[in-house]
Design a protein around this motif. Sequence first.
Motif, short mmCIF file in Angstrom:
data_model
loop_
_atom_site.label_atom_id
_atom_site.label_comp_id
_atom_site.label_asym_id
_atom_site.label_seq_id
_atom_site.Cartn_x
_atom_site.Cartn_y
_atom_site.Cartn_z
N ILE A 291 0.84 -1.21 0.00
CA ILE A 291 0.00 0.00 0.00
C ILE A 291 0.87 1.25 0.00
O ILE A 291 0.64 2.20 -0.78
CB ILE A 291 -0.94 -0.01 1.23
CG1 ILE A 291 -1.95 -1.15 1.10
CG2 ILE A 291 -1.67 1.33 1.36
CD1 ILE A 291 -2.71 -1.44 2.39
N ILE A 292 1.88 1.26 0.87
CA ILE A 292 2.77 2.43 0.95
C ILE A 292 3.52 2.62 -0.37
O ILE A 292 3.69 3.74 -0.85
CB ILE A 292 3.74 2.28 2.13
CG1 ILE A 292 2.97 2.37 3.45
CG2 ILE A 292 4.83 3.36 2.10
CD1 ILE A 292 3.76 1.94 4.67
N ALA A 293 3.95 1.50 -0.98
CA ALA A 293 4.63 1.59 -2.28
C ALA A 293 3.70 2.14 -3.36
O ALA A 293 4.16 2.77 -4.32
CB ALA A 293 5.13 0.22 -2.69
N SER A 294 2.39 1.92 -3.22
CA SER A 294 1.43 2.42 -4.20
C SER A 294 1.15 3.90 -4.04
O SER A 294 0.82 4.59 -5.01
CB SER A 294 0.10 1.64 -4.08
OG SER A 294 0.32 0.26 -4.29
N PHE A 295 1.29 4.42 -2.80
CA PHE A 295 0.97 5.82 -2.54
C PHE A 295 2.20 6.72 -2.51
O PHE A 295 2.12 7.93 -2.75
CB PHE A 295 0.23 5.97 -1.20
CG PHE A 295 -1.22 5.62 -1.28
CD1 PHE A 295 -2.16 6.57 -1.67
CD2 PHE A 295 -1.67 4.36 -0.96
CE1 PHE A 295 -3.51 6.26 -1.74
CE2 PHE A 295 -3.01 4.03 -1.02
CZ PHE A 295 -3.95 4.98 -1.42
N ILE A 296 3.37 6.15 -2.19
CA ILE A 296 4.59 6.95 -2.04
C ILE A 296 5.62 6.51 -3.06
O ILE A 296 5.95 5.31 -3.13
CB ILE A 296 5.16 6.82 -0.61
CG1 ILE A 296 4.15 7.31 0.42
CG2 ILE A 296 6.46 7.60 -0.49
CD1 ILE A 296 4.60 7.12 1.86
N VAL A 297 6.14 7.43 -3.82
CA VAL A 297 7.19 7.14 -4.80
C VAL A 297 8.53 7.54 -4.18
O VAL A 297 8.71 8.67 -3.75
CB VAL A 297 6.97 7.90 -6.12
CG1 VAL A 297 8.11 7.62 -7.09
CG2 VAL A 297 5.63 7.53 -6.73
N GLY A 298 9.47 6.59 -4.14
CA GLY A 298 10.77 6.90 -3.57
C GLY A 298 11.30 5.74 -2.74
O GLY A 298 10.79 4.63 -2.82
N PRO A 299 12.31 6.02 -1.91
CA PRO A 299 12.99 4.94 -1.18
C PRO A 299 12.33 4.54 0.14
O PRO A 299 12.87 3.72 0.87
CB PRO A 299 14.37 5.54 -0.91
CG PRO A 299 14.09 7.00 -0.74
CD PRO A 299 12.98 7.32 -1.71
N VAL B 264 9.78 2.72 1.11
CA VAL B 264 9.51 1.30 1.35
C VAL B 264 10.82 0.55 1.58
O VAL B 264 10.87 -0.39 2.37
CB VAL B 264 8.72 0.68 0.17
CG1 VAL B 264 8.53 -0.81 0.38
CG2 VAL B 264 7.37 1.35 0.03
N GLY B 265 11.89 0.97 0.92
CA GLY B 265 13.20 0.37 1.16
C GLY B 265 13.68 0.60 2.58
O GLY B 265 14.20 -0.32 3.23
N PHE B 266 13.50 1.84 3.08
CA PHE B 266 13.84 2.12 4.48
C PHE B 266 12.99 1.29 5.43
O PHE B 266 13.50 0.73 6.41
CB PHE B 266 13.64 3.61 4.79
CG PHE B 266 14.67 4.52 4.18
CD1 PHE B 266 16.01 4.24 4.31
CD2 PHE B 266 14.29 5.65 3.49
CE1 PHE B 266 16.98 5.08 3.75
CE2 PHE B 266 15.23 6.49 2.93
CZ PHE B 266 16.58 6.21 3.06
N LEU B 267 11.70 1.22 5.13
CA LEU B 267 10.79 0.46 5.97
C LEU B 267 11.15 -1.03 5.97
O LEU B 267 11.18 -1.68 7.01
CB LEU B 267 9.35 0.65 5.47
CG LEU B 267 8.22 -0.02 6.26
CD1 LEU B 267 8.24 0.41 7.71
CD2 LEU B 267 6.88 0.31 5.62
N MET B 268 11.46 -1.54 4.78
CA MET B 268 11.85 -2.94 4.64
C MET B 268 13.13 -3.23 5.43
O MET B 268 13.22 -4.23 6.16
CB MET B 268 12.07 -3.24 3.15
CG MET B 268 12.77 -4.54 2.85
SD MET B 268 11.75 -5.96 3.22
CE MET B 268 12.96 -7.26 2.98
N MET B 269 14.13 -2.36 5.33
CA MET B 269 15.38 -2.58 6.03
C MET B 269 15.21 -2.44 7.54
O MET B 269 15.80 -3.22 8.32
CB MET B 269 16.43 -1.58 5.54
CG MET B 269 17.81 -1.76 6.16
SD MET B 269 18.52 -3.40 5.85
CE MET B 269 18.87 -3.27 4.10
N ALA B 270 14.39 -1.48 7.97
CA ALA B 270 14.14 -1.31 9.41
C ALA B 270 13.46 -2.55 9.98
O ALA B 270 13.82 -3.02 11.07
CB ALA B 270 13.27 -0.08 9.64
#
Length: 421
Positions: free
Chosen positions: A247-255, A257-263
């Motif tokens: 959902i976040i990847a669909s609404f937000i363009v940029g890194p 989700v990568g930060f969220l995934m790594m956290a």
Amino acid sequence: MKSLLDKINAKLNAQGGFLKAVSVLVGGTAFAQLIAFLSLPFLTRLYSPEDYSILGIYIALVSILSVVSCLRFDIAIPIPQQENEGKALLILALLSNTIFFILLYILMLLIYPLIEEIKVVKQLSYWIWLVPFGVYISGLYSALQYWATRHKRFKDIAQTRMTQAVFGNCTSLTIGVISGGFWGLILGQILNFSGGLLKLSTSAKKDLSLVASSPLKDTFFKYSNFPKYSTFEALANTSAIQLPLIIIASFIVGPEVGFLMMAMKILAIPMGLLGSAIAQVYLANANNYLENKELYGYTKTVIFKILKIITLPFIFLAILSPFIFTIIFGKGWSGLGVYILYMIPWFFMQMLVSPVSMSLNIIGKQKVALIIQIIGFILRVLGLVLWAILFDKGIIEYYFFSSFIFYILYLLIVMYCLKGK
């Protein structure tokens, strides 16, 4: 010296060998987590936050689908006293997983022309066709791992986690050095799912040959609450964790989700190191405590042990996280520490409740577990979608806070049900 060793051994073997079993699993998992953590500073310089965003989408899809692939017969494997019932549950789990794998590929062939223009599908490109395979090997590992748990082969489980860490991280590092591209992360994740399958399957095959009968039909109906209730409970739980990434990847363009995934990957280290080990041992011993009407006290003791172990490490992590992760992972990951700081309350509560959450299935409260997860899904997923539609900011913060509230609620309900039982 011998007296000291005897005392340590007696301590480890107390409460049915609880600490000894946990220490075996923690030892193997610690090695796996050490390999994963030592690899991260190299991986984050080979792969960008955007690459990890795509990996996050792949893992989210596999995780959501894999929890239903065995129809939850896998988690029931350690419960029955009769060995032939345990064998029947293993066979039912493996059959369900295989049928689900075939149906998933057929479904993808049918719907792919309809979904190929969706943003997350385009990001995955043709690697989306590895999602069913990832689901299959993940379900296979789960069934065999619970069979090993039934027989208290914690050493074997620990060794498979070591194998997973070595195979997965070495693959991602090798591909990252040679060619780069997010697909190195995906292939590494697939090997992470499948590591140790040969060892577990060999042991299971020997066991099954010694059990003459396996009443599939009777066992299916006896444990029908698992596919009826626990499947949807697990689906709601995993979806509430993983769907927000999509959902976040669909609404937000940029890194982001990568930060969220790594956290989530970093904070999952203590969960993988300690939480899953305690959960395995708790599940292996819980039935005996239930028969003696001591499950509530046993569960409370386990929770307090977890609390003693994790409080100080989480405090140190909260103090250091805004400063250390940029140094470790590179300048491209400068926002990671803030994400981790905000997520600490959520993961702290998750560490307390997750190892003992299976108790609701053990005492036959699958309906309650399902209701909890539906509430969690509404709070964490539907609430997130509504927030994202209504507001431009605070989408990720909402996800953090709603997860924290959910695990507080979960812990209170688990302890209330066990006390009543």
